[in-house]
Design a protein around this motif. Structure first.
Motif, PDB file in Angstrom:
ATOM      1  N   ALA A  90     -10.460 -14.149 -14.967  1.00  0.00           N
ATOM      2  CA  ALA A  90     -11.844 -14.619 -15.111  1.00  0.00           C
ATOM      3  C   ALA A  90     -12.786 -13.447 -15.381  1.00  0.00           C
ATOM      4  N   GLY A  91     -12.515 -12.300 -14.773  1.00  0.00           N
ATOM      5  CA  GLY A  91     -13.335 -11.112 -15.029  1.00  0.00           C
ATOM      6  C   GLY A  91     -13.241 -10.652 -16.474  1.00  0.00           C
ATOM      7  N   TYR A  92     -12.021 -10.677 -17.006  1.00  0.00           N
ATOM      8  CA  TYR A  92     -11.851 -10.310 -18.420  1.00  0.00           C
ATOM      9  C   TYR A  92     -12.550 -11.327 -19.326  1.00  0.00           C
ATOM     10  N   ASP A  93     -12.442 -12.605 -18.993  1.00  0.00           N
ATOM     11  CA  ASP A  93     -13.099 -13.632 -19.804  1.00  0.00           C
ATOM     12  C   ASP A  93     -14.611 -13.418 -19.835  1.00  0.00           C
ATOM     13  N   PHE A  94     -15.183 -13.007 -18.697  1.00  0.00           N
ATOM     14  CA  PHE A  94     -16.621 -12.741 -18.627  1.00  0.00           C
ATOM     15  C   PHE A  94     -17.020 -11.666 -19.634  1.00  0.00           C
ATOM     16  N   ILE A  95     -16.262 -10.601 -19.680  1.00  0.00           N
ATOM     17  CA  ILE A  95     -16.575  -9.504 -20.610  1.00  0.00           C
ATOM     18  C   ILE A  95     -16.400  -9.963 -22.060  1.00  0.00           C
ATOM     19  N   GLU A 151     -12.896  -7.992  -4.254  1.00  0.00           N
ATOM     20  CA  GLU A 151     -12.152  -7.201  -3.265  1.00  0.00           C
ATOM     21  C   GLU A 151     -12.254  -7.794  -1.866  1.00  0.00           C
ATOM     22  N   LYS A 152     -13.375  -8.426  -1.563  1.00  0.00           N
ATOM     23  CA  LYS A 152     -13.595  -8.998  -0.235  1.00  0.00           C
ATOM     24  C   LYS A 152     -12.897 -10.349  -0.058  1.00  0.00           C
ATOM     25  N   SER A 153     -12.334 -10.864  -1.119  1.00  0.00           N
ATOM     26  CA  SER A 153     -11.670 -12.164  -1.046  1.00  0.00           C
ATOM     27  C   SER A 153     -10.604 -12.161   0.048  1.00  0.00           C
ATOM     28  N   THR A 154     -10.539 -13.240   0.792  1.00  0.00           N
ATOM     29  CA  THR A 154      -9.510 -13.345   1.829  1.00  0.00           C
ATOM     30  C   THR A 154      -8.189 -13.833   1.254  1.00  0.00           C
ATOM     31  N   ASP A 155      -8.243 -14.419   0.071  1.00  0.00           N
ATOM     32  CA  ASP A 155      -7.017 -14.903  -0.587  1.00  0.00           C
ATOM     33  C   ASP A 155      -6.591 -13.881  -1.643  1.00  0.00           C
ATOM     34  N   LYS A 156      -5.675 -13.015  -1.247  1.00  0.00           N
ATOM     35  CA  LYS A 156      -5.169 -11.988  -2.159  1.00  0.00           C
ATOM     36  C   LYS A 156      -3.745 -12.320  -2.611  1.00  0.00           C
ATOM     37  N   SER A 157      -3.465 -13.605  -2.684  1.00  0.00           N
ATOM     38  CA  SER A 157      -2.163 -14.051  -3.170  1.00  0.00           C
ATOM     39  C   SER A 157      -2.027 -13.721  -4.653  1.00  0.00           C
ATOM     40  N   LYS A 167       0.877  -1.168   0.000  1.00  0.00           N
ATOM     41  CA  LYS A 167       0.000   0.000   0.000  1.00  0.00           C
ATOM     42  C   LYS A 167       0.916   1.221   0.000  1.00  0.00           C
ATOM     43  N   PRO A 168       0.819   2.093  -1.003  1.00  0.00           N
ATOM     44  CA  PRO A 168       1.667   3.289  -1.023  1.00  0.00           C
ATOM     45  C   PRO A 168       1.497   4.160   0.223  1.00  0.00           C
ATOM     46  N   THR A 169       0.273   4.237   0.732  1.00  0.00           N
ATOM     47  CA  THR A 169      -0.003   4.913   2.005  1.00  0.00           C
ATOM     48  C   THR A 169      -1.011   4.033   2.742  1.00  0.00           C
ATOM     49  N   PRO A 170      -1.085   4.153   4.064  1.00  0.00           N
ATOM     50  CA  PRO A 170      -1.985   3.274   4.818  1.00  0.00           C
ATOM     51  C   PRO A 170      -3.454   3.339   4.410  1.00  0.00           C
ATOM     52  N   ASP A 171      -3.912   4.480   3.921  1.00  0.00           N
ATOM     53  CA  ASP A 171      -5.327   4.615   3.572  1.00  0.00           C
ATOM     54  C   ASP A 171      -5.648   4.191   2.136  1.00  0.00           C
ATOM     55  N   MET A 172      -4.642   3.746   1.399  1.00  0.00           N
ATOM     56  CA  MET A 172      -4.863   3.304   0.013  1.00  0.00           C
ATOM     57  C   MET A 172      -5.076   1.797  -0.039  1.00  0.00           C
ATOM     58  N   CYS A 173      -5.639   1.349  -1.142  1.00  0.00           N
ATOM     59  CA  CYS A 173      -5.782  -0.089  -1.391  1.00  0.00           C
ATOM     60  C   CYS A 173      -4.410  -0.692  -1.647  1.00  0.00           C
ATOM     61  N   SER A 174      -4.298  -1.971  -1.374  1.00  0.00           N
ATOM     62  CA  SER A 174      -3.081  -2.690  -1.751  1.00  0.00           C
ATOM     63  C   SER A 174      -3.107  -2.925  -3.263  1.00  0.00           C
ATOM     64  N   PHE A 175      -1.980  -3.369  -3.805  1.00  0.00           N
ATOM     65  CA  PHE A 175      -1.913  -3.697  -5.230  1.00  0.00           C
ATOM     66  C   PHE A 175      -2.995  -4.729  -5.566  1.00  0.00           C
ATOM     67  N   ALA A 176      -3.083  -5.791  -4.764  1.00  0.00           N
ATOM     68  CA  ALA A 176      -4.086  -6.834  -5.021  1.00  0.00           C
ATOM     69  C   ALA A 176      -5.496  -6.243  -4.962  1.00  0.00           C
ATOM     70  N   GLU A 177      -5.752  -5.401  -3.970  1.00  0.00           N
ATOM     71  CA  GLU A 177      -7.084  -4.806  -3.848  1.00  0.00           C
ATOM     72  C   GLU A 177      -7.424  -3.916  -5.043  1.00  0.00           C
ATOM     73  N   GLN A 178      -6.446  -3.181  -5.565  1.00  0.00           N
ATOM     74  CA  GLN A 178      -6.686  -2.361  -6.770  1.00  0.00           C
ATOM     75  C   GLN A 178      -7.092  -3.260  -7.935  1.00  0.00           C
ATOM     76  N   MET A 179      -6.343  -4.329  -8.136  1.00  0.00           N
ATOM     77  CA  MET A 179      -6.638  -5.235  -9.248  1.00  0.00           C
ATOM     78  C   MET A 179      -7.975  -5.952  -9.050  1.00  0.00           C
ATOM     79  N   LEU A 180      -8.293  -6.268  -7.804  1.00  0.00           N
ATOM     80  CA  LEU A 180      -9.568  -6.930  -7.548  1.00  0.00           C
ATOM     81  C   LEU A 180     -10.735  -5.947  -7.656  1.00  0.00           C
TER      82      LEU A 180
END
Length: 175
Positions: free
Chosen positions: A109-114, A93-99, A54-67
């Motif tokens: 999978a999201g891109y495949d849906f579109i 975004e709510k996923s507990t597995d952000k590996s 997270k670039p700053t504590p109040d920002m999303c993590s990289f995984a959260e941005q992508m999710l």
């Protein structure tokens, strides 16, 4: 000869006017496939340790941005395509597995849906008006473009994350 040249010009102009504003489904699919491949490059470039960055504590993590990008892809595309969203709103975004592995799997999978949804659309549907976000009326094509803009925006934000992780982001992929 002058008449033939004028006729050729007029024919070309009429062809251009007739073609203007029409959407090429093949190109639309290629653009989404390119966006998918480009996003995959971002996901693969970021080291596993950077997924929690997270670039700053109040920002999303990289995984959260992508999710978040993925939740937008599902939600916006489902509304645009007139399909049921296959995931609950915000579920990615709510996923507990952000590996790294799971994030890549979910984003792809999201891109495949579109992409699959666009393949099922009849081009005559592009001009149909739909309501998005409750009261905003727009054509299905405009809504698809908003979805594309959303994923581009969030992928672009992650460029900073990749640099902060000490890695070089992928080269621009316009074509």
């Amino acid at each position: 000869m002058k008449t033939f040249t004028q006729f050729s010009f007029i024919a070309l102009l009429l062809f251009s006017i007739n073609s203007f504003g029409q959407t090429d489904t093949t190109q639309l699919i290629k653009d989404w496939q390119r966006a998918k491949a480009y996003t995959l490059e971002y996901l693969e470039t970021m080291p596993e340790s950077g997924y929690a960055l997270k670039p700053t504590p109040d920002m999303c993590s990289f995984a959260e941005q992508m999710l978040h990008l993925t939740d937008g892809n599902y939600g916006l595309a489902a509304a645009t395509l007139g399909q049921k969203n296959p995931i609950e709103r915000g579920a990615s975004e709510k996923s507990t597995d952000k590996s790294k592995a799971n994030t890549i799997k979910m984003v792809m999978a999201g891109y495949d849906f579109i992409i699959q949804g666009i393949k099922k659309m009849n081009p005559s549907q592009y001009g149909e008006n739909i309501k998005m976000f409750g009261d905003r009326e727009m054509t299905r094509l405009t809504a698809l473009n908003k979805c594309f803009e959303h994923q581009t925006h969030h992928r672009g934000q992650t460029t900073v994350y990749i640099r902060l992780a000490g890695t070089k982001p992928p080269q621009e992929k316009l074509f």
